[in-house]
Motif scaffolding. Sequence first.
Motif, PDB file in Angstrom:
ATOM      1  N   SER A  58       0.838  -1.198   0.000  1.00 39.89           N
ATOM      2  CA  SER A  58       0.000   0.000   0.000  1.00 39.89           C
ATOM      3  C   SER A  58       0.873   1.248   0.000  1.00 39.89           C
ATOM      4  CB  SER A  58      -0.892  -0.009   1.253  1.00 39.89           C
ATOM      5  OG  SER A  58      -1.448   1.263   1.509  1.00 39.89           O
ATOM      6  N   VAL A  59       0.462   2.254  -0.789  1.00 43.73           N
ATOM      7  CA  VAL A  59       1.184   3.533  -0.818  1.00 43.73           C
ATOM      8  C   VAL A  59       0.191   4.639  -0.452  1.00 43.73           C
ATOM      9  CG1 VAL A  59       2.700   5.057  -2.116  1.00 43.73           C
ATOM     10  CG2 VAL A  59       2.644   2.611  -2.671  1.00 43.73           C
ATOM     11  N   THR A  94       7.915  10.218   2.646  1.00 45.62           N
ATOM     12  CA  THR A  94       7.622  11.549   3.181  1.00 45.62           C
ATOM     13  C   THR A  94       6.211  12.011   2.859  1.00 45.62           C
ATOM     14  OG1 THR A  94       9.963  12.126   3.053  1.00 45.62           O
ATOM     15  CG2 THR A  94       8.396  13.942   3.210  1.00 45.62           C
ATOM     16  N   ALA A  95       5.727  11.748   1.657  1.00 47.84           N
ATOM     17  CA  ALA A  95       4.338  12.039   1.269  1.00 47.84           C
ATOM     18  C   ALA A  95       3.962  13.506   1.467  1.00 47.84           C
ATOM     19  CB  ALA A  95       3.362  11.133   2.033  1.00 47.84           C
ATOM     20  N   GLU A 142      10.915   9.480  -3.861  1.00 48.75           N
ATOM     21  CA  GLU A 142      11.218   8.681  -2.670  1.00 48.75           C
ATOM     22  C   GLU A 142      10.240   7.515  -2.543  1.00 48.75           C
ATOM     23  OE1 GLU A 142      10.534   9.099   2.060  1.00 48.75           O
ATOM     24  OE2 GLU A 142      11.422  10.860   1.091  1.00 48.75           O
ATOM     25  N   GLY A 143       8.954   7.801  -2.701  1.00 49.79           N
ATOM     26  CA  GLY A 143       7.956   6.738  -2.599  1.00 49.79           C
ATOM     27  C   GLY A 143       8.118   5.687  -3.684  1.00 49.79           C
ATOM     28  N   THR A 144       8.439   6.138  -4.900  1.00 46.88           N
ATOM     29  CA  THR A 144       8.636   5.198  -6.006  1.00 46.88           C
ATOM     30  C   THR A 144       9.822   4.285  -5.739  1.00 46.88           C
ATOM     31  OG1 THR A 144       7.712   6.777  -7.592  1.00 46.88           O
ATOM     32  CG2 THR A 144       9.087   5.015  -8.482  1.00 46.88           C
ATOM     33  N   ALA A 145      10.920   4.860  -5.258  1.00 52.58           N
ATOM     34  CA  ALA A 145      12.115   4.057  -4.966  1.00 52.58           C
ATOM     35  C   ALA A 145      11.831   3.028  -3.879  1.00 52.58           C
ATOM     36  CB  ALA A 145      13.266   4.970  -4.552  1.00 52.58           C
ATOM     37  N   GLY A 171      -2.682   2.242  -4.162  1.00 53.62           N
ATOM     38  CA  GLY A 171      -2.334   3.532  -3.601  1.00 53.62           C
ATOM     39  C   GLY A 171      -3.424   4.560  -3.802  1.00 53.62           C
ATOM     40  N   PHE A 172      -3.346   5.637  -3.006  1.00 53.87           N
ATOM     41  CA  PHE A 172      -4.326   6.716  -3.054  1.00 53.87           C
ATOM     42  C   PHE A 172      -3.630   8.039  -3.339  1.00 53.87           C
ATOM     43  CE2 PHE A 172      -6.367  10.123  -0.375  1.00 53.87           C
ATOM     44  CZ  PHE A 172      -7.460  10.343  -1.210  1.00 53.87           C
ATOM     45  N   SER A 173      -4.182   8.836  -4.259  1.00 55.58           N
ATOM     46  CA  SER A 173      -3.725  10.190  -4.544  1.00 55.58           C
ATOM     47  C   SER A 173      -2.257  10.173  -4.983  1.00 55.58           C
ATOM     48  CB  SER A 173      -3.961  11.076  -3.314  1.00 55.58           C
ATOM     49  OG  SER A 173      -3.834  12.436  -3.629  1.00 55.58           O
ATOM     50  N   GLN A 174      -1.355  10.842  -4.256  1.00 56.89           N
ATOM     51  CA  GLN A 174       0.061  10.770  -4.627  1.00 56.89           C
ATOM     52  C   GLN A 174       0.518   9.309  -4.665  1.00 56.89           C
ATOM     53  OE1 GLN A 174       4.482  12.394  -3.178  1.00 56.89           O
ATOM     54  NE2 GLN A 174       2.635  13.330  -2.304  1.00 56.89           N
ATOM     55  N   GLY A 175       0.013   8.501  -3.739  1.00 56.77           N
ATOM     56  CA  GLY A 175       0.336   7.076  -3.743  1.00 56.77           C
ATOM     57  C   GLY A 175      -0.199   6.366  -4.967  1.00 56.77           C
TER      58      GLY A 175
END
Length: 314
Positions: free
Chosen positions: A64-65, A112-113, A135-138, A160-164
């Motif tokens: 989950s992101v 960090t989101a 950062e999230g992708t890595a 994932g949601f939104s940026q995720g």
Amino acid sequence: MRQSRNVFVVAAVIVVLALIGLGIYQWRTTSETDVPSADGPRETTSEAAAPAEPDWCPAVEVISVPGTWESSRDDDPFNPQANPASFMLSITRPLQEMYDINHVRVFTVPYTAQFRNIQTARGRAEMTYDDSRAEGTAKLRGELDFVARTCPSTQFIIAGFSQGAVIVGDVASSIGNSAGPINPDRLLGAVMIADGRRENGIGVNPGAEVHGTGAEIALQPLQRVADAVTPGATMTGPRPGGFGLVEDRAFEICAPDDTVCDAPQGVGNAIDRAHALIAANGNHAMYATNPAVIPGTTVPEWTVNWVRDVVGSL
């Protein structure tokens, strides 16, 4: 002289016979090793046994992101605490209650989101969208790669949601276009909820029909305007290649009139639209309860039930 010559000839014959005998022995040994027996291929001592998977390897890992402001880089991936109101918890907690971690491992990407907005004091101090997304992708790619290499039988679901959702969609596109970090046949599905790069006709829409497109597509021609509000937020446009080989299991869920994923083409007030992209309000903040997104159910219920059906079919 003749006697010594005879001795030399006898010695030469012995050497030749010895070499012939050694050749026959090696041929018989090699042939017997290569020919399978009636019980199947014969193992040779040079073959290494396949390493056993660690005991913790699950049948399925759900990754989950979370969305903007719903995570932190040092959060606990198995018990997230950064934001107790995080939308993705409405999906991951029921799954953790439903399954043993050694069967279905639920992992929440800690990143960090953030999404810098120079219009607010808080926003000016935050990480840029580009850096946060990178950062999230890595971290998502790293988790997929680690578990895939450690647990060769594990299959994956990402959501994932939104940026995720943008992060999940980008990685699903990479997988579907055979660019890693895992083979397409190991991805059971991807769920993007409020994806800023959503396109009509790309992926599967299990819910209400929407006519707009992701804000990162709508605002791409107006990058300079977006920079005035959200510096460091590149509007990346459509994903090249779409979802490729995983198109049939890449689910795009979008609430009608959510300007993050259902932005009209031909933006009128681009500055207002840029503000809307980073503001978690209106329809964008109601995915947990909004009955208009997927008629007859809610987004968390649909997603949990879909995961349960996929896992049950294995």
